[in-house]
Design a protein around this motif. Structure first.
Motif, PDB file in Angstrom:
ATOM      1  N   LYS A 167     -15.387  -1.319  -7.788  1.00 36.21           N
ATOM      2  CA  LYS A 167     -14.148  -0.564  -7.576  1.00 36.21           C
ATOM      3  C   LYS A 167     -14.227   0.221  -6.277  1.00 36.21           C
ATOM      4  CE  LYS A 167     -10.081   0.931  -8.632  1.00 36.21           C
ATOM      5  NZ  LYS A 167      -8.903   0.018  -8.639  1.00 36.21           N
ATOM      6  N   GLN A 168     -15.392   0.802  -5.991  1.00 32.53           N
ATOM      7  CA  GLN A 168     -15.565   1.511  -4.730  1.00 32.53           C
ATOM      8  C   GLN A 168     -15.375   0.562  -3.547  1.00 32.53           C
ATOM      9  OE1 GLN A 168     -19.505   3.284  -5.264  1.00 32.53           O
ATOM     10  NE2 GLN A 168     -18.567   5.316  -5.244  1.00 32.53           N
ATOM     11  N   GLU A 179     -13.550  -2.091  -3.451  1.00 33.24           N
ATOM     12  CA  GLU A 179     -12.113  -2.367  -3.345  1.00 33.24           C
ATOM     13  C   GLU A 179     -11.393  -1.244  -2.600  1.00 33.24           C
ATOM     14  OE1 GLU A 179      -8.220  -3.187  -6.245  1.00 33.24           O
ATOM     15  OE2 GLU A 179     -10.193  -2.783  -7.108  1.00 33.24           O
ATOM     16  N   ILE A 180     -11.738  -0.018  -2.935  1.00 31.13           N
ATOM     17  CA  ILE A 180     -11.104   1.131  -2.280  1.00 31.13           C
ATOM     18  C   ILE A 180     -11.479   1.174  -0.809  1.00 31.13           C
ATOM     19  CG2 ILE A 180     -11.055   3.654  -2.185  1.00 31.13           C
ATOM     20  CD1 ILE A 180     -11.439   3.640  -5.242  1.00 31.13           C
ATOM     21  N   TRP A 181     -12.757   0.939  -0.504  1.00 30.10           N
ATOM     22  CA  TRP A 181     -13.213   0.978   0.885  1.00 30.10           C
ATOM     23  C   TRP A 181     -12.575  -0.132   1.710  1.00 30.10           C
ATOM     24  CZ3 TRP A 181     -18.826   1.639  -1.155  1.00 30.10           C
ATOM     25  CH2 TRP A 181     -19.050   2.989  -1.451  1.00 30.10           C
ATOM     26  N   ARG A 182     -12.375  -1.287   1.102  1.00 31.94           N
ATOM     27  CA  ARG A 182     -11.723  -2.388   1.829  1.00 31.94           C
ATOM     28  C   ARG A 182     -10.282  -2.019   2.155  1.00 31.94           C
ATOM     29  NH1 ARG A 182     -13.983  -7.600   1.836  1.00 31.94           N
ATOM     30  NH2 ARG A 182     -11.891  -8.485   1.794  1.00 31.94           N
ATOM     31  N   GLU A 183      -9.609  -1.341   1.244  1.00 31.75           N
ATOM     32  CA  GLU A 183      -8.232  -0.904   1.489  1.00 31.75           C
ATOM     33  C   GLU A 183      -8.179   0.163   2.582  1.00 31.75           C
ATOM     34  OE1 GLU A 183      -6.862   0.407  -2.281  1.00 31.75           O
ATOM     35  OE2 GLU A 183      -6.594  -1.628  -3.096  1.00 31.75           O
ATOM     36  N   GLN A 184      -9.202   1.020   2.614  1.00 33.22           N
ATOM     37  CA  GLN A 184      -9.246   2.092   3.603  1.00 33.22           C
ATOM     38  C   GLN A 184      -9.773   1.614   4.957  1.00 33.22           C
ATOM     39  OE1 GLN A 184     -11.694   5.030   1.678  1.00 33.22           O
ATOM     40  NE2 GLN A 184     -10.006   5.856   0.439  1.00 33.22           N
ATOM     41  N   GLY A 185     -10.463   0.473   4.969  1.00 28.72           N
ATOM     42  CA  GLY A 185     -10.968  -0.077   6.207  1.00 28.72           C
ATOM     43  C   GLY A 185     -12.401   0.267   6.525  1.00 28.72           C
TER      44      GLY A 185
END
Length: 207
Positions: A29-30, A32-38
């Motif tokens: 999940k982390q 996924e969040i980091w990929r969205e944030q770049g």
């Protein structure tokens, strides 16, 4: 129950299976969040899903493949016999942030080879931040030799272990499955070195 019916069971289940699974899903999940944030958190440079695929056979054809013949057979003809040239192990990690694959092809997958992979990852990524590995608790991953290397690289590697009998939770398994169905399926080589050369499909694969 039929007298010859067999029921399978696992005698040694991981008592912490659910807790380890939750921890692992939290890592994903982390990501996924980091990929969205770049970008990941400043103290983390990579998250690698890592495992070894042993027993990759180097098989050589005993005769040439026969091309399809219209009206006779539509498939390539291949002699069912083959020559064995031993086996190799693939040690690989998928960077879950970038999609890049780091890999080594070696004859074995002991502590020495795992340490070599860690050194490869350490050299590949910029210094000063942690590299998180998702992996199982194979003896090579927790050996005295591995711990000795980690002590020379403080705060560089962080291990998140999959639960016992939970290898399916490790995303690298999907990569191995696809590789077996595409690259390795029906592959014939003249030597183990010829098979080893196929690691060119891994961007950072070692020779």
């Amino acid at each position: 129950m039929h007298p010859h019916q067999i029921q399978y069971y696992l005698e040694r289940r991981d008592p912490d299976f659910e807790a380890k699974m939750v921890q692992l899903l939290h890592v994903y999940k982390q990501v996924e969040i980091w990929r969205e944030q770049g970008a990941p958190s400043p103290d983390l440079v990579a998250v690698l899903s890592y495992d070894e695929k042993p027993g990759i056979q180097a098989l050589e054809r005993t005769g040439p493949d026969l091309p399809p013949a219209p009206g006779k057979h539509s498939a390539i003809g291949r002699d069912h016999e083959y020559i064995r040239h031993g086996t190799l192990s693939l040690l690989a990690g998928i960077d879950l942030l970038s999609g890049e694959v780091l890999g080594l092809v070696r004859k074995r997958h002991r502590s020495a080879e795992f340490i070599e992979f860690l050194q490869l990852a350490d050299a590949h990524y910029p210094p000063g931040a942690r590299i998180r590995l998702v992996l199982d608790n194979h003896s090579a991953h927790i050996s005295k030799e591995t711990r000795a290397l980690l002590s020379t690289l403080p705060n560089r590697f962080e291990f998140t272990f999959t639960p016992t009998h939970g290898s399916w939770l490790n995303l690298i398994e999907s990569f191995f499955s696809k590789m077996a169905k595409t690259l390795l399926r029906g592959l014939r080589v003249s030597s183990s070195e010829g098979l080893k050369g196929k690691d060119r499909t891994l961007p950072q694969g070692g020779q």
